[in-house]
Design a protein around this motif. Structure first.
Motif, PDB file in Angstrom:
ATOM      1  N   ALA A 182       5.957   8.369  -5.318  1.00  0.00           N
ATOM      2  CA  ALA A 182       6.037   6.983  -5.757  1.00  0.00           C
ATOM      3  C   ALA A 182       7.509   6.287  -5.465  1.00  0.00           C
ATOM      4  O   ALA A 182       8.546   7.214  -5.158  1.00  0.00           O
ATOM      5  N   GLY A 183       7.454   5.134  -4.909  1.00  0.00           N
ATOM      6  CA  GLY A 183       9.054   4.473  -5.265  1.00  0.00           C
ATOM      7  C   GLY A 183       9.920   4.933  -3.775  1.00  0.00           C
ATOM      8  O   GLY A 183      11.167   4.837  -4.117  1.00  0.00           O
ATOM      9  N   TYR A 184       9.436   5.386  -3.010  1.00  0.00           N
ATOM     10  CA  TYR A 184      10.301   5.911  -1.945  1.00  0.00           C
ATOM     11  C   TYR A 184      10.564   4.596  -0.915  1.00  0.00           C
ATOM     12  O   TYR A 184       9.982   3.815  -0.937  1.00  0.00           O
TER      13      TYR A 184
ATOM     14  N   SER B   4      -1.052   4.404   4.594  1.00  0.00           N
ATOM     15  CA  SER B   4      -1.385   4.679   3.175  1.00  0.00           C
ATOM     16  C   SER B   4      -0.178   4.744   2.249  1.00  0.00           C
ATOM     17  O   SER B   4      -0.129   5.874   1.848  1.00  0.00           O
ATOM     18  N   ASP B   5       0.487   3.617   2.217  1.00  0.00           N
ATOM     19  CA  ASP B   5       1.895   3.947   1.457  1.00  0.00           C
ATOM     20  C   ASP B   5       1.565   3.764  -0.108  1.00  0.00           C
ATOM     21  O   ASP B   5       0.651   3.206  -0.400  1.00  0.00           O
ATOM     22  N   ALA B   6       2.526   4.525  -0.807  1.00  0.00           N
ATOM     23  CA  ALA B   6       2.387   4.151  -2.388  1.00  0.00           C
ATOM     24  C   ALA B   6       2.706   2.623  -2.821  1.00  0.00           C
ATOM     25  O   ALA B   6       3.265   2.223  -1.979  1.00  0.00           O
ATOM     26  N   GLU B   7       1.788   2.372  -3.567  1.00  0.00           N
ATOM     27  CA  GLU B   7       1.920   0.830  -4.177  1.00  0.00           C
ATOM     28  C   GLU B   7       3.461   0.374  -4.302  1.00  0.00           C
ATOM     29  O   GLU B   7       3.778  -0.910  -3.986  1.00  0.00           O
ATOM     30  N   ASP B   8       4.264   0.922  -4.779  1.00  0.00           N
ATOM     31  CA  ASP B   8       5.514   0.618  -5.250  1.00  0.00           C
ATOM     32  C   ASP B   8       6.564   1.000  -4.170  1.00  0.00           C
ATOM     33  O   ASP B   8       7.742   1.008  -4.227  1.00  0.00           O
ATOM     34  N   ALA B   9       6.074   1.689  -2.867  1.00  0.00           N
ATOM     35  CA  ALA B   9       7.248   2.036  -1.814  1.00  0.00           C
ATOM     36  C   ALA B   9       7.511   1.132  -0.898  1.00  0.00           C
ATOM     37  O   ALA B   9       6.848  -0.163  -0.879  1.00  0.00           O
ATOM     38  N   ILE B  10       8.438   1.113  -0.059  1.00  0.00           N
ATOM     39  CA  ILE B  10       8.778   0.467   0.851  1.00  0.00           C
ATOM     40  C   ILE B  10       8.896   1.047   2.155  1.00  0.00           C
ATOM     41  O   ILE B  10       9.549   2.080   2.230  1.00  0.00           O
TER      42      ILE B  10
ATOM     43  N   THR C  33      -4.942   0.471  17.091  1.00  0.00           N
ATOM     44  CA  THR C  33      -5.556   0.036  16.056  1.00  0.00           C
ATOM     45  C   THR C  33      -4.608   0.354  14.784  1.00  0.00           C
ATOM     46  O   THR C  33      -4.695   1.510  14.528  1.00  0.00           O
ATOM     47  N   VAL C  34      -4.265  -0.657  13.957  1.00  0.00           N
ATOM     48  CA  VAL C  34      -3.459  -0.528  12.926  1.00  0.00           C
ATOM     49  C   VAL C  34      -4.353  -0.667  11.489  1.00  0.00           C
ATOM     50  O   VAL C  34      -5.061  -1.738  11.580  1.00  0.00           O
ATOM     51  N   LEU C  35      -4.364   0.053  10.645  1.00  0.00           N
ATOM     52  CA  LEU C  35      -5.135  -0.113   9.341  1.00  0.00           C
ATOM     53  C   LEU C  35      -4.311   0.039   8.322  1.00  0.00           C
ATOM     54  O   LEU C  35      -3.534   1.032   8.041  1.00  0.00           O
ATOM     55  N   THR C  36      -3.915  -1.181   7.429  1.00  0.00           N
ATOM     56  CA  THR C  36      -3.018  -1.031   6.295  1.00  0.00           C
ATOM     57  C   THR C  36      -3.507  -1.701   5.093  1.00  0.00           C
ATOM     58  O   THR C  36      -4.320  -2.667   5.012  1.00  0.00           O
ATOM     59  N   ALA C  37      -3.127  -1.119   4.060  1.00  0.00           N
ATOM     60  CA  ALA C  37      -3.519  -1.656   2.630  1.00  0.00           C
ATOM     61  C   ALA C  37      -2.176  -2.311   2.020  1.00  0.00           C
ATOM     62  O   ALA C  37      -2.063  -2.554   0.832  1.00  0.00           O
ATOM     63  N   GLY C  38      -1.000  -2.235   2.652  1.00  0.00           N
ATOM     64  CA  GLY C  38       0.173  -2.840   1.998  1.00  0.00           C
ATOM     65  C   GLY C  38       0.906  -1.738   1.279  1.00  0.00           C
ATOM     66  O   GLY C  38       0.541  -0.773   1.045  1.00  0.00           O
ATOM     67  N   ALA C  39       2.022  -2.202   0.753  1.00  0.00           N
ATOM     68  CA  ALA C  39       2.898  -1.574  -0.200  1.00  0.00           C
ATOM     69  C   ALA C  39       3.563  -2.625  -1.046  1.00  0.00           C
ATOM     70  O   ALA C  39       3.434  -3.630  -0.932  1.00  0.00           O
ATOM     71  N   ARG C  40       4.710  -2.251  -1.606  1.00  0.00           N
ATOM     72  CA  ARG C  40       5.465  -3.189  -2.249  1.00  0.00           C
ATOM     73  C   ARG C  40       6.047  -4.230  -1.049  1.00  0.00           C
ATOM     74  O   ARG C  40       6.068  -5.108  -1.223  1.00  0.00           O
ATOM     75  N   ARG C  41       6.688  -3.616  -0.264  1.00  0.00           N
ATOM     76  CA  ARG C  41       7.097  -4.165   1.045  1.00  0.00           C
ATOM     77  C   ARG C  41       6.803  -3.297   2.238  1.00  0.00           C
ATOM     78  O   ARG C  41       7.051  -2.126   2.201  1.00  0.00           O
ATOM     79  N   GLN C  42       6.001  -3.855   3.165  1.00  0.00           N
ATOM     80  CA  GLN C  42       5.816  -3.014   4.345  1.00  0.00           C
ATOM     81  C   GLN C  42       5.407  -3.765   5.498  1.00  0.00           C
ATOM     82  O   GLN C  42       5.097  -4.986   5.541  1.00  0.00           O
TER      83      GLN C  42
ATOM     84  N   HIS D  69       2.091  -6.101  -0.411  1.00  0.00           N
ATOM     85  CA  HIS D  69       2.828  -6.908   0.741  1.00  0.00           C
ATOM     86  C   HIS D  69       2.553  -5.928   2.105  1.00  0.00           C
ATOM     87  O   HIS D  69       2.952  -4.942   2.283  1.00  0.00           O
ATOM     88  N   GLY D  70       1.768  -6.756   3.017  1.00  0.00           N
ATOM     89  CA  GLY D  70       1.701  -6.057   4.440  1.00  0.00           C
ATOM     90  C   GLY D  70       1.953  -6.772   5.572  1.00  0.00           C
ATOM     91  O   GLY D  70       1.242  -8.089   5.441  1.00  0.00           O
ATOM     92  N   ASP D  71       2.671  -6.268   6.560  1.00  0.00           N
ATOM     93  CA  ASP D  71       3.214  -7.201   7.553  1.00  0.00           C
ATOM     94  C   ASP D  71       2.524  -6.315   8.898  1.00  0.00           C
ATOM     95  O   ASP D  71       3.361  -5.201   8.944  1.00  0.00           O
ATOM     96  N   ILE D  72       1.883  -7.076   9.798  1.00  0.00           N
ATOM     97  CA  ILE D  72       1.483  -6.407  11.022  1.00  0.00           C
ATOM     98  C   ILE D  72       2.269  -7.372  11.935  1.00  0.00           C
ATOM     99  O   ILE D  72       2.067  -8.737  12.065  1.00  0.00           O
ATOM    100  N   THR D  73       3.321  -6.875  12.693  1.00  0.00           N
ATOM    101  CA  THR D  73       4.092  -7.701  13.632  1.00  0.00           C
ATOM    102  C   THR D  73       4.036  -6.840  15.003  1.00  0.00           C
ATOM    103  O   THR D  73       3.857  -5.971  15.256  1.00  0.00           O
ATOM    104  N   THR D  74       3.694  -7.532  16.080  1.00  0.00           N
ATOM    105  CA  THR D  74       3.551  -7.269  17.531  1.00  0.00           C
ATOM    106  C   THR D  74       4.222  -7.862  18.417  1.00  0.00           C
ATOM    107  O   THR D  74       4.080  -9.296  18.198  1.00  0.00           O
TER     108      THR D  74
END
Lengths: 246, 341
Positions: free
Chosen positions: B115-117, B140-146, B164-173, B201-206
């Motif tokens: 958590a929290g990393y 697959s980041d932890a919920e409170d991770a950045i 192909t990026v697949l993400t479920a977000g994190a505290r900030r990602q 929060h999940g951010d896909i930037t390209t």
């Protein structure tokens, strides 16, 4: 079976059903005819529980169960089925996947066991053949790119698979050519049984040549204004709805 | 400004903030008041999501692991970035080089085992002429991770890169990919899918820079946000002067499943060449209520009906994955994330 008493309903604040009372006993097929805007489709959506169709007073029960307090899926599990006037396209969901999910959801809601894949496929193949639906079509996303007639046949296929106790057919004849109409009517008639009942909503008498109703009702301005035997449909075809309209 | 430098130099001033245009929706400076201690050595808890598919696995735990991967011939490589220690920070750097004619699948996973990393993964990928790479990134980041992943892809003429990026977000990602596109028949596919819930929060930037004639870029990003989640999509395709014959298409489609969820999208096509075909589309909406009612009328409960329609919506991205095993992992990932909704 289906019992509707003094039903009032609004859509977007506008009063559409005005004290509709109707009883369809088990084993019978009733037809509802009426001019455009009489409330025919509203009745089918109110009975099946679509959002935005608000019942302001009255009751509707199926085998004594209060339909109006149930979610749409709970009404379906009680055996209520609507063949949509305009069946929806569901992109990305193959018709077979959809049918299996629906059938198993209903079986589960009734406390039964789910149907295993082989038994399901066998049933789907048999019913599709009866309705002259190419089985490969069931592998395509439900209704996507299907013609109007194909969509209506898919509705009847779903009805045949789910074998509902009470079916509402909302303008199922619209968009069908005469051959498709016969196939759909045959599929419908195959489901007639002493423990089932059906309500056929139609604008024209044509469908009723193939689906012999026990009773015909005229809906106008949100209520039943006349009822009679099958001959009433012929009279309407000859004289039109003018005498019942505003 | 970058998170890796902030972690390495322990200087908070290096963090990107909302004052940086490219980071205005994914503000890190406002989230990180103190830098956590450096991550110790760690051990991965599992074999990773792609263990059964790869014929070679490179594992980087808490920023430690091999820094160079050389690819020749046909290979399927799992590259794992594992964060294994709670409340610590690390930055990783990996360089991948592909020889001429190499044909590889890169199955990259970002695994939050603690958590929290605070984690940064930097990747550079050089793809030689005629080489082919398909990169699947499962985050697959932890919920409170950045977590931030930044990949720089340098493509040679005639090479191809599909992602192909697949993400479920994190505290900030943020998952960022930059491609230097030389044209010359080279092709790029830059897809992504996000399913974000809770307060994640999940951010896909390209960014794809076309710098040469006759290159193609095809991008499809789709996602769904619910609860109080926030998704960011920033897609930029630049077609430099003289890059005629470029064909670039970008599409982003989002579903918002709750009043308090948010999607910020910035699709950009910057075209400085004359003879090009470029198109972009961006739609944000809700599930079709009529279709939902139709499905429920057949007896399917509302939650299942929503999941069914959302799965179908995301499937368009999943179906474009070339590697069959990875496609199955992606489909299972979608199902798992909609089940827990």
């Amino acid at each position: 079976m289906l019992s509707i008493h003094d039903l009032h309903a609004t859509v977007g604040g506008k009063q559409i059903l005005n004290g509709l009372t109707l009883d369809v006993p088990a084993g019978e097929v009733h037809a509802i005819m009426g001019p455009n805007g009489a409330g025919k489709s509203t009745l089918s959506y109110v009975l099946t529980g679509r959002d935005g169709y608000d019942v302001t007073s009255g009751t509707a029960t199926l085998n004594g169960d209060d339909l109006l307090s149930l979610a749409p899926e709970e009404r379906a599990a009680k055996g209520l089925f609507l063949s949509f006037q305009y069946p929806l396209e569901i992109p990305g969901v193959p018709a077979l996947t959809f049918l299996r999910a629906a059938l198993n959801a209903q079986l589960k809601a009734r406390g039964g066991a789910e149907l295993a894949a082989p038994a399901f496929l066998k049933l789907a193949k048999a019913k599709a053949a009866e309705l002259k639906i190419d089985f490969d079509m069931l592998k395509r996303p439900l209704n996507v790119g299907f013609s109007g007639g194909e969509k209506k046949r898919m509705e009847i296929l779903q009805m045949a698979m789910l074998s509902p106790r009470f079916s509402i057919l909302d303008e199922t004849d619209s968009g069908l050519d005469i051959d498709a109409l016969k196939i759909v009517a045959d599929g419908f008639n195959a489901l007639r049984a002493s423990d089932r009942a059906m309500l056929v909503i139609t604008h024209y008498q044509r469908l009723l040549d193939y689906i012999q109703p026990d009773r015909v009702h005229v809906l106008s301005r949100g209520r039943i204004v006349a009822s009679g035997g099958p001959e009433l449909a012929h009279e309407l075809e000859a004289s039109g709805y003018d005498r019942y309209a505003a | 400004m970058n998170l890796a430098r902030a972690i390495e130099t322990r200087d908070l001033a290096q963090l990107p903030s909302r004052r940086d245009e490219d980071w205005r929706w994914t503000d890190l400076a406002g989230q990180i008041r103190d830098l956590p201690p450096a991550s110790p050595q760690g051990v991965a808890k599992s074999a990773g999501p792609f263990a059964a598919l790869a014929n070679e696995t490179v594992t980087i735990v808490n920023g430690r692991g091999p820094g160079l991967i050389e690819i020749s011939g046909k290979q399927i490589i799992a590259l794992r970035f594992v964060s294994a220690s709670e409340g610590t920070a690390h930055a990783s750097k990996v360089a991948i080089t592909m020889g001429e004619g190499a044909d590889a699948v890169l199955l990259e996973s970002h695994e939050g085992d603690a958590a929290g990393y605070l984690a940064h993964a930097g990747l550079s990928i050089d793809i030689a002429p005629g080489a082919k790479l398909e990169r699947i990134v499962l985050v697959s980041d932890a919920e409170d991770a950045i977590g931030v992943s930044l990949a720089q892809v340098n493509l040679a003429p005639g090479a191809s890169f599909a992602q192909t990026v697949l993400t479920a977000g994190a505290r900030r990602q943020r998952i960022e990919t930059r491609v230097a596109h030389p044209g010359g028949g080279a092709s790029v596919r830059m897809d992504g899918a996000y399913l974000i819930g809770g307060r994640r929060h999940g951010d896909i930037t390209t960014v794809v820079d076309h710098n040469g004639r006759d290159g193609t870029t095809d991008q499809l990003v789709k996602g769904m946000v619910r609860d109080q989640a926030r998704a960011v999509f920033q897609g930029r395709i630049v077609v430099a002067r003289g890059s005629d014959g470029t064909d670039a298409r970008m599409r982003h489609q989002a579903l918002i499943a709750s009043d308090r969820a948010e999607v910020d999208a910035k699709p950009e096509l910057l075209i400085f060449a004359d003879d090009v075909q470029c198109a972009h589309g961006n739609t944000i909406g809700a599930l079709d209520e009529q279709a939902l009612f139709y499905i429920r009328q057949r007896g399917i409960p509302e939650a299942e009906a929503r999941a069914m329609l959302t799965t179908a919506f995301i499937a368009e991205v999943v179906d474009r994955i070339g590697h069959v095993g990875a496609r199955d992992v992606a489909a299972a990932w979608v199902a798992a994330h909609l089940e827990s909704a």
